[in-house]
Design a protein around this motif. Structure first.
Motif, mmCIF file in Angstrom:
data_model
loop_
_atom_site.group_PDB
_atom_site.id
_atom_site.type_symbol
_atom_site.label_atom_id
_atom_site.label_comp_id
_atom_site.label_asym_id
_atom_site.label_seq_id
_atom_site.Cartn_x
_atom_site.Cartn_y
_atom_site.Cartn_z
ATOM 1 N N LEU A 75 -2.399 -20.897 -40.961
ATOM 2 C CA LEU A 75 -2.326 -20.756 -42.419
ATOM 3 C C LEU A 75 -0.972 -21.218 -42.943
ATOM 4 N N LEU A 76 0.085 -20.930 -42.205
ATOM 5 C CA LEU A 76 1.419 -21.396 -42.609
ATOM 6 C C LEU A 76 1.494 -22.918 -42.554
ATOM 7 N N GLU A 77 0.953 -23.510 -41.498
ATOM 8 C CA GLU A 77 0.949 -24.972 -41.353
ATOM 9 C C GLU A 77 0.175 -25.647 -42.470
ATOM 10 N N SER B 20 -6.653 -20.935 -54.734
ATOM 11 C CA SER B 20 -7.598 -21.959 -55.176
ATOM 12 C C SER B 20 -8.707 -22.182 -54.157
ATOM 13 N N VAL B 21 -8.345 -22.199 -52.884
ATOM 14 C CA VAL B 21 -9.337 -22.400 -51.819
ATOM 15 C C VAL B 21 -10.337 -21.253 -51.810
ATOM 16 N N VAL B 22 -9.838 -20.026 -51.907
ATOM 17 C CA VAL B 22 -10.732 -18.857 -51.883
ATOM 18 C C VAL B 22 -11.668 -18.882 -53.098
ATOM 19 N N LYS B 23 -11.149 -19.248 -54.263
ATOM 20 C CA LYS B 23 -11.990 -19.338 -55.463
ATOM 21 C C LYS B 23 -13.076 -20.393 -55.290
ATOM 22 N N ALA B 24 -12.716 -21.513 -54.698
ATOM 23 C CA ALA B 24 -13.696 -22.583 -54.479
ATOM 24 C C ALA B 24 -14.783 -22.130 -53.521
ATOM 25 N N ILE B 25 -14.412 -21.433 -52.473
ATOM 26 C CA ILE B 25 -15.388 -20.928 -51.509
ATOM 27 C C ILE B 25 -16.303 -19.913 -52.177
ATOM 28 N N ALA B 26 -15.731 -19.051 -52.996
ATOM 29 C CA ALA B 26 -16.522 -18.021 -53.693
ATOM 30 C C ALA B 26 -17.536 -18.644 -54.637
ATOM 31 N N ARG B 27 -17.174 -19.740 -55.283
ATOM 32 C CA ARG B 27 -18.104 -20.422 -56.214
ATOM 33 C C ARG B 27 -19.288 -21.016 -55.484
ATOM 34 N N LYS B 28 -19.090 -21.438 -54.255
ATOM 35 C CA LYS B 28 -20.164 -22.070 -53.481
ATOM 36 C C LYS B 28 -21.130 -21.056 -52.886
ATOM 37 N N HIS B 29 -20.761 -19.795 -52.902
ATOM 38 C CA HIS B 29 -21.624 -18.773 -52.271
ATOM 39 C C HIS B 29 -22.123 -17.829 -53.280
ATOM 40 N N MET C 118 -11.309 -27.280 -42.683
ATOM 41 C CA MET C 118 -12.152 -26.117 -42.747
ATOM 42 C C MET C 118 -11.485 -24.986 -41.969
ATOM 43 N N LEU C 119 -11.533 -23.805 -42.531
ATOM 44 C CA LEU C 119 -10.955 -22.639 -41.871
ATOM 45 C C LEU C 119 -11.972 -22.020 -40.918
ATOM 46 N N SER C 120 -11.467 -21.535 -39.799
ATOM 47 C CA SER C 120 -12.335 -20.797 -38.886
ATOM 48 C C SER C 120 -12.577 -19.408 -39.489
ATOM 49 N N PRO C 121 -13.589 -18.714 -39.013
ATOM 50 C CA PRO C 121 -13.819 -17.355 -39.510
ATOM 51 C C PRO C 121 -12.600 -16.443 -39.312
ATOM 52 N N HIS C 122 -11.888 -16.613 -38.200
ATOM 53 C CA HIS C 122 -10.704 -15.792 -37.937
ATOM 54 C C HIS C 122 -9.575 -16.131 -38.908
ATOM 55 N N GLU C 123 -9.406 -17.405 -39.209
ATOM 56 C CA GLU C 123 -8.374 -17.814 -40.167
ATOM 57 C C GLU C 123 -8.697 -17.293 -41.571
#
Length: 65
Positions: A30-32, A56-65, A1-6
């Motif tokens: 993010l690089l790691e 892909s991660v951003v799209k998945a998050i957008a679909r959930k919200h 899970m990404l932190s809000p800052h990440e």
């Protein structure tokens, strides 16, 4: 899970990669996690970019919200 800052850094990389500091701790994460990569420009300057995995991660998050 990404932190809000990440997550915010990931959005900054998309919107304004030239304004993203390469010394940000969040960028290292993010690089790691292979969500960002550094590309070398013709001027030999490096700038961050999102990877396909990040898109892909951003799209998945957008679909959930």
């Amino acid at each position: 899970m990404l932190s809000p800052h990440e997550f915010a850094t990931l959005m900054l990389v998309k919107a304004a990669p030239e304004q993203t500091s390469l010394s940000r701790e969040e960028l290292d994460t993010l690089l790691e996690r292979q969500l960002a990569a550094l590309e070398k420009l013709a001027s030999e300057v490096q700038r961050p970019r999102r990877t396909l995995h990040a898109v892909s991660v951003v799209k998945a998050i957008a679909r959930k919200h």
